[in-house]
Design an enzyme around this catalytic site. Structure first.
Site, short mmCIF file in Angstrom:
data_model
loop_
_atom_site.label_atom_id
_atom_site.label_comp_id
_atom_site.label_asym_id
_atom_site.label_seq_id
_atom_site.Cartn_x
_atom_site.Cartn_y
_atom_site.Cartn_z
N GLU A 1 -3.76 7.55 -5.11
CA GLU A 1 -4.19 7.07 -6.26
C GLU A 1 -5.58 7.51 -7.16
O GLU A 1 -6.55 8.12 -6.22
CB GLU A 1 -4.53 5.50 -5.92
CG GLU A 1 -3.11 5.03 -5.72
CD GLU A 1 -3.27 3.67 -5.33
OE1 GLU A 1 -4.22 2.76 -5.50
OE2 GLU A 1 -2.29 2.90 -4.80
N HIS B 1 -1.91 0.30 -9.67
CA HIS B 1 -2.32 -0.82 -8.59
C HIS B 1 -3.15 -1.99 -9.38
O HIS B 1 -4.35 -2.14 -9.27
CB HIS B 1 -3.46 0.03 -7.67
CG HIS B 1 -3.70 -0.58 -6.63
ND1 HIS B 1 -3.96 0.08 -5.20
CD2 HIS B 1 -3.40 -2.07 -6.17
CE1 HIS B 1 -4.18 -0.80 -4.33
NE2 HIS B 1 -4.20 -2.02 -4.70
N ARG C 1 0.81 -1.23 0.05
CA ARG C 1 -0.05 -0.04 -0.08
C ARG C 1 0.80 1.28 -0.01
O ARG C 1 2.04 1.21 0.52
CB ARG C 1 -1.11 0.13 1.31
CG ARG C 1 -1.98 -0.83 1.11
CD ARG C 1 -3.21 -0.35 0.33
NE ARG C 1 -4.36 -1.21 0.14
CZ ARG C 1 -4.48 -2.17 -0.57
NH1 ARG C 1 -3.57 -2.59 -1.48
NH2 ARG C 1 -5.63 -2.96 -0.59
P1 NAD Z 1 -1.81 -11.74 4.29
O1 NAD Z 1 -2.53 -11.38 5.20
O2 NAD Z 1 -1.70 -13.17 3.78
O3 NAD Z 1 -0.22 -11.53 4.63
C1 NAD Z 1 0.05 -10.52 5.53
C2 NAD Z 1 1.53 -10.64 6.24
O4 NAD Z 1 1.99 -9.39 6.75
C3 NAD Z 1 1.23 -11.75 7.37
O5 NAD Z 1 2.24 -12.51 7.49
C4 NAD Z 1 1.29 -10.77 8.58
O6 NAD Z 1 1.55 -11.28 9.89
C5 NAD Z 1 2.32 -9.69 8.19
N1 NAD Z 1 2.45 -8.54 8.83
C6 NAD Z 1 1.50 -7.66 9.34
N2 NAD Z 1 1.93 -6.69 9.98
C7 NAD Z 1 3.36 -6.88 10.11
C8 NAD Z 1 4.36 -5.88 10.62
N3 NAD Z 1 4.04 -4.74 11.19
N4 NAD Z 1 5.72 -6.52 10.39
C9 NAD Z 1 5.92 -7.79 9.63
N5 NAD Z 1 4.90 -8.44 9.24
C10 NAD Z 1 3.77 -8.03 9.38
O7 NAD Z 1 -1.98 -10.54 3.27
P2 NAD Z 1 -1.42 -10.49 1.66
O8 NAD Z 1 -2.30 -11.22 0.73
O9 NAD Z 1 -0.11 -10.96 1.77
O10 NAD Z 1 -1.59 -8.85 1.50
C11 NAD Z 1 -0.63 -8.04 2.10
C12 NAD Z 1 -1.00 -6.77 1.83
O11 NAD Z 1 -0.69 -6.49 0.28
C13 NAD Z 1 -2.59 -6.34 1.75
O12 NAD Z 1 -2.77 -6.02 2.97
C14 NAD Z 1 -2.57 -5.52 0.84
O13 NAD Z 1 -2.80 -4.04 1.42
C15 NAD Z 1 -1.28 -5.53 -0.26
N6 NAD Z 1 -2.19 -6.12 -1.41
C16 NAD Z 1 -1.80 -5.31 -2.61
C17 NAD Z 1 -2.14 -5.87 -3.74
C18 NAD Z 1 -1.89 -5.14 -5.14
O14 NAD Z 1 -2.86 -5.24 -5.91
N7 NAD Z 1 -0.94 -4.31 -5.26
C19 NAD Z 1 -2.90 -7.26 -4.05
C20 NAD Z 1 -3.20 -7.68 -2.53
C21 NAD Z 1 -2.51 -7.24 -1.40
#
Ligand code: NAD
Length: 307
Positions: free
Chosen positions: A254, A273, A225
Site C-alpha cells: 500500500e 484502505h 489486511r
Molecule cells: P477484533 O479483535 O475485534 O476481532 C478479531 C477476531 O478475529 C477475533 O474474534 C479473533 O478471535 C479472530 N481471530 C484471530 N485469529 C484468528 C484465526 N486464526 N482464525 C479465526 N479467527 C481468528 O478485531 P477487529 O476490530 O474485528 O479487526 C480485525 C482486523 O481487521 C484487524 O486486526 C485489522 O487488521 C483489520 N481492520 C481493517 C480495517 C480497515 O480499515 N480495512 C479497520 C479495522 C480493522
C-alpha cells in the site's frame, strides 16, 4: 506508571486532524498535545498511527487502528511498553462499507458509475442484476468487524455464516464453522468476506486452494489486511474467471502500485484502505483513550491491551 503528558503523534493526520483529538481530551487532568517525532521525548505515552523506535522509551502506546501487525510486540514487551489498540470501534463503518460493495455488485452500480464517466447509456444483461435476500455471505473472523458485517448484511436479508476458531454459535450469524472447515464454509457462499487479523496463522490464509474452493460466481471481499491474501493467487483466480469479482480495501503493498493488474479489472472494486473512515473516528478513539487514562488512575487493567 505516572502519566503526565500524552502525545498525539502527527501520523494520525492520515485519519483525522490530530488537534480534534487533543481538543476532545483537553479536560483530562494531564497534558495532551500534538507531537512530531522530535516531541516524543517529552511524553510518557502516545496515541499514534505509525510506529517509531523512539516509542520504546515511553510507558504506553495507543494505536488508532485495530490491527497491530506493524508493531514489534516482542520488542515492546522487552522494553516494558504497554500497547493498546482500537479494536471494537469499526463494526458499523466496515459493515456499511461491505454492504455498499455487495450492493454495487448486485445492483450493478459500479458499472453505471464507470459508464457515466464516458457518458454511456448502457443497461446490464438481463441476468446480471440480482437482489441480496437468499444469498449467503461467509465471514472469516467473527470479532468486531465480522459482527458488524453480519449485523448490516443480516438486515439486508443475507444468510450469514461465520468461520471462527471454536465453531461455536455467535450472535448475528445464522451458522458458525470451526477454522478446520474453512474450505467447506467458503465453498457454500455467494460472498466471502475476510475480517481476521494478520498473524503468522492467517498470513496467506487465502491462497490458490481457498480460491479453488470458492464458487466461480462468488465475490471475494478483503477488509482485513493485504497479506491475509496471497495476492498473485487472487489475481490468477480472477483472470481465469474462477471468481466473479472482488472488493479490496487492503493490499500486500500500500498504496496499491500503479501497475497492479487489480486497478484495471472489471468486477473489481479498489478502495484505499479507507473502509473504516468516518468523521467520528477521533471520537471513537478518544473514548478508548479516556477510558484507559481513567483506568490508569484507579489502577484497573487497561482496556484493549495487546502487549
Ligand atoms: P477484533 O479483535 O475485534 O476481532 C478479531 C477476531 O478475529 C477475533 O474474534 C479473533 O478471535 C479472530 N481471530 C484471530 N485469529 C484468528 C484465526 N486464526 N482464525 C479465526 N479467527 C481468528 O478485531 P477487529 O476490530 O474485528 O479487526 C480485525 C482486523 O481487521 C484487524 O486486526 C485489522 O487488521 C483489520 N481492520 C481493517 C480495517 C480497515 O480499515 N480495512 C479497520 C479495522 C480493522
Amino acid at each position: 506508571f505516572e502519566l503526565e503528558r500524552l502525545g498525539v503523534h502527527e501520523s494520525v493526520d492520515a485519519v483525522f486532524p490530530p488537534a480534534e483529538l487533543t481538543d476532545l481530551l483537553a479536560d483530562l487532568p494531564i497534558d495532551v498535545a500534538v507531537v512530531d517525532d522530535d516531541g516524543i521525548d517529552d511524553c510518557d505515552a502516545v496515541v499514534t498511527l505509525a510506529y517509531r523506535e523512539a516509542f520504546l522509551e515511553l510507558d504506553w502506546i495507543h494505536s488508532i487502528q485495530a490491527g497491530f501487525d506493524r508493531f514489534p510486540r516482542d520488542v515492546l514487551e522487552d522494553h516494558d511498553v504497554i500497547l493498546t489498540n482500537s479494536a471494537g470501534i469499526h463494526d458499523r463503518t466496515i459493515g456499511e462499507t461491505v454492504a455498499g460493495y455487495l450492493l454495487m455488485f448486485s445492483r450493478r452500480l459500479h458499472d453505471y458509475v464507470a459508464n457515466q464517466q464516458q457518458r454511456r447509456w448502457e443497461r446490464p444483461e438481463w441476468d446480471d442484476a440480482f437482489t441480496l435476500p437468499g444469498s449467503t455471505a461467509c465471514v472469516v473472523g467473527t470479532g468486531t468487524l465480522g459482527s458488524g458485517v453480519a449485523e448490516t448484511l443480516g438486515a439486508l436479508g443475507v444468510h450469514m455464516t461465520g468461520v471462527r476458531r471454536s465453531g461455536d454459535p455467535v450472535p448475528g450469524f445464522d451458522e458458525a464453522y470451526a477454522n478446520d472447515r474453512l474450505l467447506e464454509a467458503i465453498g457454500d457462499a455467494d460472498f466471502v468476506i475476510v475480517t481476521v487479523p494478520l498473524t503468522d496463522e492467517t498470513h496467506h490464509l487465502f491462497d490458490a486452494d481457498a480460491f479453488d474452493a470458492m464458487r466461480d460466481d462468488a465475490y471475494f471481499v478483503n477488509v482485513a489486511r493485504g497479506s491475509v491474501v496471497d495476492e498473485p493467487a487472487l489475481i490468477d483466480a480472477l483472470e481465469a474467471g474462477e471468481l466473479a469479482g472482488a472488493a479490496l480495501d487492503v493490499f500486500e503493498e500500500e498504496p496499491l502500485p500503479e501497475d497492479s493488474p487489480l486497478w484495471g479489472m472489471d468486477e473489481l472494486i479498489v478502495s484505499p484502505h479507507a473502509a473504516a473512515y468516518t468523521r467520528d473516528y477521533f471520537r471513537d478513539v478518544g473514548e478508548i483513550v479516556r477510558e484507559n487514562v481513567e483506568r490508569l488512575e484507579t489502577g484497573a487493567e487497561f482496556h484493549n491491551r495487546v502487549v
